[in-house]
Design a protein around this motif. Structure first.
Motif, PDB file in Angstrom:
ATOM      1  N   PHE A   1     -21.328  -5.872  31.231  1.00 49.65           N
ATOM      2  CA  PHE A   1     -20.017  -5.762  31.857  1.00 49.65           C
ATOM      3  C   PHE A   1     -19.048  -4.831  31.120  1.00 49.65           C
ATOM      4  O   PHE A   1     -18.086  -4.369  31.726  1.00 49.65           O
ATOM      5  N   ASP A   2     -19.286  -4.580  29.848  1.00 55.00           N
ATOM      6  CA  ASP A   2     -18.301  -3.861  29.040  1.00 55.00           C
ATOM      7  C   ASP A   2     -18.800  -2.493  28.594  1.00 55.00           C
ATOM      8  O   ASP A   2     -20.003  -2.241  28.503  1.00 55.00           O
ATOM      9  N   ALA A   3     -17.831  -1.641  28.262  1.00 59.61           N
ATOM     10  CA  ALA A   3     -18.155  -0.411  27.544  1.00 59.61           C
ATOM     11  C   ALA A   3     -18.509  -0.785  26.112  1.00 59.61           C
ATOM     12  O   ALA A   3     -17.868  -1.633  25.498  1.00 59.61           O
ATOM     13  N   PHE A   4     -19.547  -0.136  25.577  1.00 59.35           N
ATOM     14  CA  PHE A   4     -19.969  -0.485  24.229  1.00 59.35           C
ATOM     15  C   PHE A   4     -20.533   0.722  23.486  1.00 59.35           C
ATOM     16  O   PHE A   4     -20.945   1.720  24.087  1.00 59.35           O
ATOM     17  N   CYS A   5     -20.534   0.601  22.163  1.00 60.52           N
ATOM     18  CA  CYS A   5     -21.249   1.501  21.258  1.00 60.52           C
ATOM     19  C   CYS A   5     -22.299   0.655  20.553  1.00 60.52           C
ATOM     20  O   CYS A   5     -21.954  -0.330  19.891  1.00 60.52           O
ATOM     21  N   VAL A   6     -23.563   0.982  20.704  1.00 60.63           N
ATOM     22  CA  VAL A   6     -24.628   0.231  20.055  1.00 60.63           C
ATOM     23  C   VAL A   6     -25.378   1.184  19.114  1.00 60.63           C
ATOM     24  O   VAL A   6     -25.482   2.377  19.377  1.00 60.63           O
ATOM     25  N   GLY A   7     -25.883   0.608  18.025  1.00 60.88           N
ATOM     26  CA  GLY A   7     -26.476   1.476  17.009  1.00 60.88           C
ATOM     27  C   GLY A   7     -25.419   2.314  16.310  1.00 60.88           C
ATOM     28  O   GLY A   7     -25.717   3.403  15.796  1.00 60.88           O
ATOM     29  N   ALA A   8     -24.172   1.814  16.281  1.00 62.21           N
ATOM     30  CA  ALA A   8     -23.103   2.538  15.595  1.00 62.21           C
ATOM     31  C   ALA A   8     -23.480   2.733  14.127  1.00 62.21           C
ATOM     32  O   ALA A   8     -23.959   1.809  13.473  1.00 62.21           O
ATOM     33  N   HIS A   9     -23.243   3.932  13.619  1.00 60.70           N
ATOM     34  CA  HIS A   9     -23.629   4.227  12.243  1.00 60.70           C
ATOM     35  C   HIS A   9     -22.810   5.387  11.702  1.00 60.70           C
ATOM     36  O   HIS A   9     -22.176   6.121  12.467  1.00 60.70           O
ATOM     37  N   TYR A  10     -22.829   5.526  10.403  1.00 60.61           N
ATOM     38  CA  TYR A  10     -22.322   6.743   9.783  1.00 60.61           C
ATOM     39  C   TYR A  10     -23.334   7.221   8.759  1.00 60.61           C
ATOM     40  O   TYR A  10     -24.333   6.547   8.478  1.00 60.61           O
ATOM     41  N   VAL A  11     -23.100   8.412   8.214  1.00 59.28           N
ATOM     42  CA  VAL A  11     -24.018   9.018   7.257  1.00 59.28           C
ATOM     43  C   VAL A  11     -23.287   9.241   5.944  1.00 59.28           C
ATOM     44  O   VAL A  11     -22.190   9.821   5.922  1.00 59.28           O
ATOM     45  N   VAL A  12     -23.888   8.766   4.857  1.00 59.67           N
ATOM     46  CA  VAL A  12     -23.365   8.968   3.509  1.00 59.67           C
ATOM     47  C   VAL A  12     -24.540   9.343   2.613  1.00 59.67           C
ATOM     48  O   VAL A  12     -25.599   8.695   2.668  1.00 59.67           O
ATOM     49  N   ASN A  13     -24.374  10.385   1.800  1.00 63.28           N
ATOM     50  CA  ASN A  13     -25.447  10.849   0.915  1.00 63.28           C
ATOM     51  C   ASN A  13     -26.746  11.091   1.681  1.00 63.28           C
ATOM     52  O   ASN A  13     -27.840  10.712   1.245  1.00 63.28           O
TER      53      ASN A  13
ATOM     54  N   THR B   1     -27.891   9.668   4.211  1.00 60.97           N
ATOM     55  CA  THR B   1     -28.547   8.418   4.593  1.00 60.97           C
ATOM     56  C   THR B   1     -27.764   7.763   5.718  1.00 60.97           C
ATOM     57  O   THR B   1     -26.538   7.624   5.643  1.00 60.97           O
ATOM     58  N   VAL B   2     -28.466   7.349   6.775  1.00 60.64           N
ATOM     59  CA  VAL B   2     -27.826   6.660   7.895  1.00 60.64           C
ATOM     60  C   VAL B   2     -27.548   5.216   7.502  1.00 60.64           C
ATOM     61  O   VAL B   2     -28.445   4.498   7.040  1.00 60.64           O
ATOM     62  N   ILE B   3     -26.296   4.777   7.669  1.00 63.91           N
ATOM     63  CA  ILE B   3     -25.861   3.451   7.223  1.00 63.91           C
ATOM     64  C   ILE B   3     -25.119   2.753   8.359  1.00 63.91           C
ATOM     65  O   ILE B   3     -24.297   3.361   9.055  1.00 63.91           O
ATOM     66  N   SER B   4     -25.390   1.466   8.555  1.00 65.62           N
ATOM     67  CA  SER B   4     -24.594   0.676   9.484  1.00 65.62           C
ATOM     68  C   SER B   4     -23.245   0.359   8.847  1.00 65.62           C
ATOM     69  O   SER B   4     -23.174   0.081   7.644  1.00 65.62           O
ATOM     70  N   PRO B   5     -22.165   0.368   9.608  1.00 62.84           N
ATOM     71  CA  PRO B   5     -20.843   0.106   9.038  1.00 62.84           C
ATOM     72  C   PRO B   5     -20.743  -1.333   8.527  1.00 62.84           C
ATOM     73  O   PRO B   5     -21.488  -2.217   8.950  1.00 62.84           O
TER      74      PRO B   5
END
Length: 341
Positions: free
Chosen positions: A282-294, A296-300
């Motif tokens: 039913f909702d707008a969503f972001c799934v697999g949200a992540h950022y990159v540091v060094n 490396t992909v990291i979950s917030p």
């Protein structure tokens, strides 16, 4: 050579070296070429449940090798894009009352570290808006006033229609614009950055989505790359020399939605256009949200800063890792109805 989409939009297959990006004074003496590809981009863990993808791109075989698709524009189109770019550049912190016409519901990082990328899979919607309004779902990175954002939008003032489009927005010092007009270099011969997205999600029904990432090519070009879908396809890049602070690193990453409406006009819906139920059906969503540091992909972390400047009409809900690694989930949206005063 012009290629037409099923919506009658026309894209010209422009020689790579003659695309609008190279009109930027900082890119006059570039050494870029159409075969450029990254070599150091980290891979992320994909969500277990993938959202069916939307269609985007040019019908048929796309543009020939050595050319890229650039939307054919009229003088009116260019004026319209300039107006909206200036308006975007004038936006300020939505927690202040000086800019009441723009509303946000976003989750953003608070850690003071160097970010090398941001991304997520997100479902795509089409919300009714008036000619002077827009509604968007996007990811964003920034360092001070400089920023890059990508996502989907319904923006008739910019595109001249009420369809859902892919979009990018670049804010680099004195240069700020939508899509391919001020420094973004297109690489992909088939997928333009302003194309129509379809089909879209339905409330309580089938969901359709896209995966978008902005990732720094650390150790090689240091350009910011735009990646689409999973496994990722490189669409193009922002050259590091376009930026001052953001040319080195980003200091914040963000996921969520945004709407705009003129003063005294009821603001449009965000996301699915309904109060959020924290449900992927039913909702707008972001799934697999992540950022990159060094590199490396990291979950917030779970304690992201949740910014909703109008809690009566828009909301954001951070659920964190709900089904194990790679399934970090953020909901956002609302029915709209706010006014500028």
């Amino acid at each position: 050579m012009g290629l037409k989409t099923k919506y009658e939009d026309i894209y010209d297959c422009v020689d790579f070296y003659k695309q609008p990006a190279f009109d930027h004074p900082l890119l006059k003496n570039h050494n870029f070429h159409p075969e450029m590809r990254s070599t150091s981009i980290p891979r992320r863990v994909s969500p277990k449940k993938k959202v069916p993808k939307v269609n985007i791109g040019i019908e048929g075989e796309g543009c020939p090798v050595g050319t890229v698709p650039i939307r054919r524009t009229t003088k009116v189109d260019l004026i319209r894009a300039k107006v909206y770019s200036e308006m975007y550049a004038s936006k300020i912190d939505p927690l202040l009352d000086d800019k009441p016409n723009t509303h946000y519901a976003v989750a953003r990082t608070m850690q003071v570290i160097n970010y090398e990328g941001v991304g997520a899979e997100r479902n795509v919607w089409n919300i009714p808006v008036q000619a002077s309004q827009y509604t968007s779902g996007r990811i964003k990175i920034n360092n001070g006033a400089e920023s890059i954002e990508v996502g989907w939008t319904v923006n008739p003032g910019l595109y001249g229609d009420n369809r859902t489009h892919l979009y990018i927005y670049t804010n680099a010092g004195e240069s700020h614009c939508f899509n391919a007009q001020c420094g973004y270099v297109q690489l992909n011969p088939n997928i333009p950055v302003d194309g129509t997205l379809d089909p879209v999600s339905s409330y309580g029904g089938k969901q359709h989505g896209i995966t978008l990432s902005i990732v720094k090519d650390v150790g090689k070009s240091n350009n910011w790359l735009l990646q689409f879908n999973d496994p990722p396809v490189e669409l193009g890049f922002w050259a590091a020399q376009l930026f001052t602070n953001l040319g080195n690193t980003a200091t914040q990453a963000e996921w969520g939605g945004e709407v705009f409406s003129p003063p005294d006009v009821l603001a449009p819906g965000m996301g699915s256009g309904h109060n959020i139920r924290s449900s992927t059906g039913f909702d707008a969503f972001c799934v697999g949200a992540h950022y990159v540091v060094n590199n490396t992909v990291i979950s917030p972390p779970k304690d992201l800063d949740l910014l909703k400047d109008d809690k009566y009409h828009y909301d954001v809900d951070n659920r964190g890792e709900v089904e194990g690694k790679g399934h970090y989930l953020i909901f956002y949206g609302g029915p709209g109805g706010a006014t500028g005063n």
